[in-house]
Design a protein around this motif. Sequence first.
Motif, short mmCIF file in Angstrom:
data_model
loop_
_atom_site.label_atom_id
_atom_site.label_comp_id
_atom_site.label_asym_id
_atom_site.label_seq_id
_atom_site.Cartn_x
_atom_site.Cartn_y
_atom_site.Cartn_z
N PHE A 31 3.58 5.28 -6.09
CA PHE A 31 3.68 5.10 -7.54
C PHE A 31 2.37 5.42 -8.27
O PHE A 31 2.27 5.23 -9.48
N GLY A 32 1.38 5.91 -7.54
CA GLY A 32 0.15 6.37 -8.17
C GLY A 32 -0.77 5.27 -8.65
O GLY A 32 -1.65 5.52 -9.48
N GLU A 33 -0.62 4.06 -8.12
CA GLU A 33 -1.52 2.97 -8.49
C GLU A 33 -2.69 2.97 -7.50
O GLU A 33 -2.84 2.07 -6.66
N TYR A 34 -3.52 4.00 -7.65
CA TYR A 34 -4.54 4.27 -6.63
C TYR A 34 -5.65 3.23 -6.60
O TYR A 34 -6.15 2.88 -5.53
N LYS A 35 -6.02 2.73 -7.76
CA LYS A 35 -7.10 1.74 -7.78
C LYS A 35 -6.70 0.48 -7.03
O LYS A 35 -7.47 -0.03 -6.20
N ALA A 36 -5.50 -0.03 -7.31
CA ALA A 36 -5.02 -1.23 -6.63
C ALA A 36 -4.90 -0.98 -5.13
O ALA A 36 -5.26 -1.82 -4.31
N GLY A 37 -4.40 0.21 -4.78
CA GLY A 37 -4.26 0.55 -3.36
C GLY A 37 -5.60 0.69 -2.67
O GLY A 37 -5.77 0.26 -1.52
N ALA A 38 -6.57 1.30 -3.35
CA ALA A 38 -7.90 1.48 -2.77
C ALA A 38 -8.58 0.13 -2.54
O ALA A 38 -9.18 -0.12 -1.49
N TYR A 70 0.81 5.60 9.63
CA TYR A 70 1.23 5.90 8.27
C TYR A 70 0.40 5.10 7.27
O TYR A 70 0.09 5.57 6.18
N ASP A 71 0.04 3.88 7.65
CA ASP A 71 -0.77 3.05 6.75
C ASP A 71 -2.14 3.66 6.55
O ASP A 71 -2.68 3.65 5.43
N ALA A 72 -2.73 4.21 7.60
CA ALA A 72 -4.03 4.87 7.46
C ALA A 72 -3.93 6.01 6.45
O ALA A 72 -4.84 6.24 5.65
N ARG A 115 0.84 -1.21 0.00
CA ARG A 115 0.00 0.00 0.00
C ARG A 115 0.87 1.26 0.00
O ARG A 115 0.52 2.26 -0.63
N PHE A 116 1.99 1.20 0.70
CA PHE A 116 2.95 2.30 0.67
C PHE A 116 3.41 2.56 -0.77
O PHE A 116 3.46 3.70 -1.23
N ILE A 158 -4.73 8.15 0.83
CA ILE A 158 -4.23 8.71 -0.43
C ILE A 158 -4.73 7.90 -1.61
O ILE A 158 -5.19 8.45 -2.63
N CYS A 159 -4.66 6.57 -1.51
CA CYS A 159 -5.14 5.71 -2.60
C CYS A 159 -6.65 5.85 -2.79
O CYS A 159 -7.14 5.90 -3.93
N LEU A 160 -7.37 5.91 -1.70
CA LEU A 160 -8.84 6.01 -1.78
C LEU A 160 -9.26 7.35 -2.36
O LEU A 160 -10.13 7.41 -3.26
N TYR A 161 -8.66 8.44 -1.90
CA TYR A 161 -8.96 9.76 -2.47
C TYR A 161 -8.50 9.83 -3.93
O TYR A 161 -9.19 10.41 -4.78
#
Length: 499
Positions: A293-300, A321-323, A287-288, A328-331
């Motif tokens: 790296f801007g892979e927001y969909k995978a992170g979300a 930090y994980d929260a 997730r970090f 960031i990924c969800l937004y």
Amino acid sequence: KILIDMLWNEEEDFEVSLNYSLDCLGESIGCNFPRGKAGQTVGALRCINYMKMKKSIPSVAEIKALPQMTDPTRLFGMELMGEATYSAFFAGKPTLMLMILARRIQWSFQYGFHASTAPAYATMASAFMHTLGDWERGQKMAKAAVHIVERAKELGVAGNSEQEVLYRLHFLVNPWTQPARSLSNQLIDGYKTCMLHGDVQCAFNVIGVYIFNHLLSGKELNDLEANVQSYKPQMAALKYDKFGFFIGLVGQAALNLMGRTEHTTMIDGIDENLNRQLWHQAQFVKRFLFAHFGEYKAGAQNSIKVGNEWLKSYPGVYFGYDAFHQAICLYGEARQIAQKQGNSCAPTLSTSQLPLYRKHAYKNHALIDSWVKKGGPNHVHHLSILDAERAALLSCTQMSHDACNLYEKAVLDSIDGGFVNHAALTEERFADYLWGVDARAEGIHHLENAIKLFSEWGALKKVEQLRERHAIWKVNDSLAKSQKDIMVRQRRQSLRSNH
């Protein structure tokens, strides 16, 4: 104790270890704990009320007056309750863990303090901070733990309590109450203290916190990778392979960011055979990387699927930090969907996910806000960044001066805290926002700022990624300006012809 250690270290069967400890306590010395959920819940509430009483946290004078525990039966009970505490934690029984901790503390007042009294206070401090949200009382308990260790050392009965307290405070308390960059020297000193006492496991636990703190606080990646290469062979030589895997995750993340692997977010060695804790640590690192790296969909998607389980289970140095990285990924994904939705009237599968991503982003945002209100120094800039992200999400198709001002503040807050990695991430997010609302020149300027900051951090793979985007943006901006010039000339010619 030998059997419990075997169940812990070889079988990793925490439930069996816990039940065996409780059986021994009950059958051998009549120290019983309820086994059912209802009894444990009632018991935990009573223990919390007891720990909230003023007398449960002794003054320095009271600590100095505490006698040493000498009764063999109580000594045996304290040893077993120490084993049961951590088995209860890893078996997912927090209410039972609270009861066992409170019993250890009560016995210390009744029968004299034991080598495990200070670790009990340190663990209870984290429970009050993270489970009950009482940071003030939690910090008082942490200070009591330190004073009890000093008293035990004076009497020559500290055992391994100093190392255990060091690790628990560094892992569960200090990252929430002290600036991240100030922790590095404390952690190295803690590692040396543990090694000096021959407690290798505690020493490697502290080094694990040190390595993760290095990654999360934005210190240079080259230095981080060198530290991993220094400590990992030690862990392998002493057969602490789990700790080696643990810091190896961070090493892989650093190598990915520096461009020394072909990967961006891929982490080797993650499979179904990993124990649950190591698997969650690996997901945290992923997730970090998704966030950076801007892979927001995978992170979300990862955050929604397994992130909440991590946040509930492991309130350590990386928890906060994980929260933030989840948010960031969800937004990030929510804004991408909202921008597409704003440019199209036709609903799609992705647009139906927007409320879900937004809901989870707001939830993590509120959690970080609560930590800042309690005085958490390492989350002030996180909150500033997420405030900007929320404003940008609400105005993702039209320029908002509020969002711009919030992004500018977030960059400054990140730099003030020494978090160059998050300053770089904020500049990138700001650039994306400006480009999306057609403020292209400003977007290119902030993308260039992001490139400079990621370069300073040592994230050359990320720099390469942003430079490719920068080149595309420059071309597109030139084309847009050319098209705009052509349209202006055509309009002028049309006006002249009509005239």
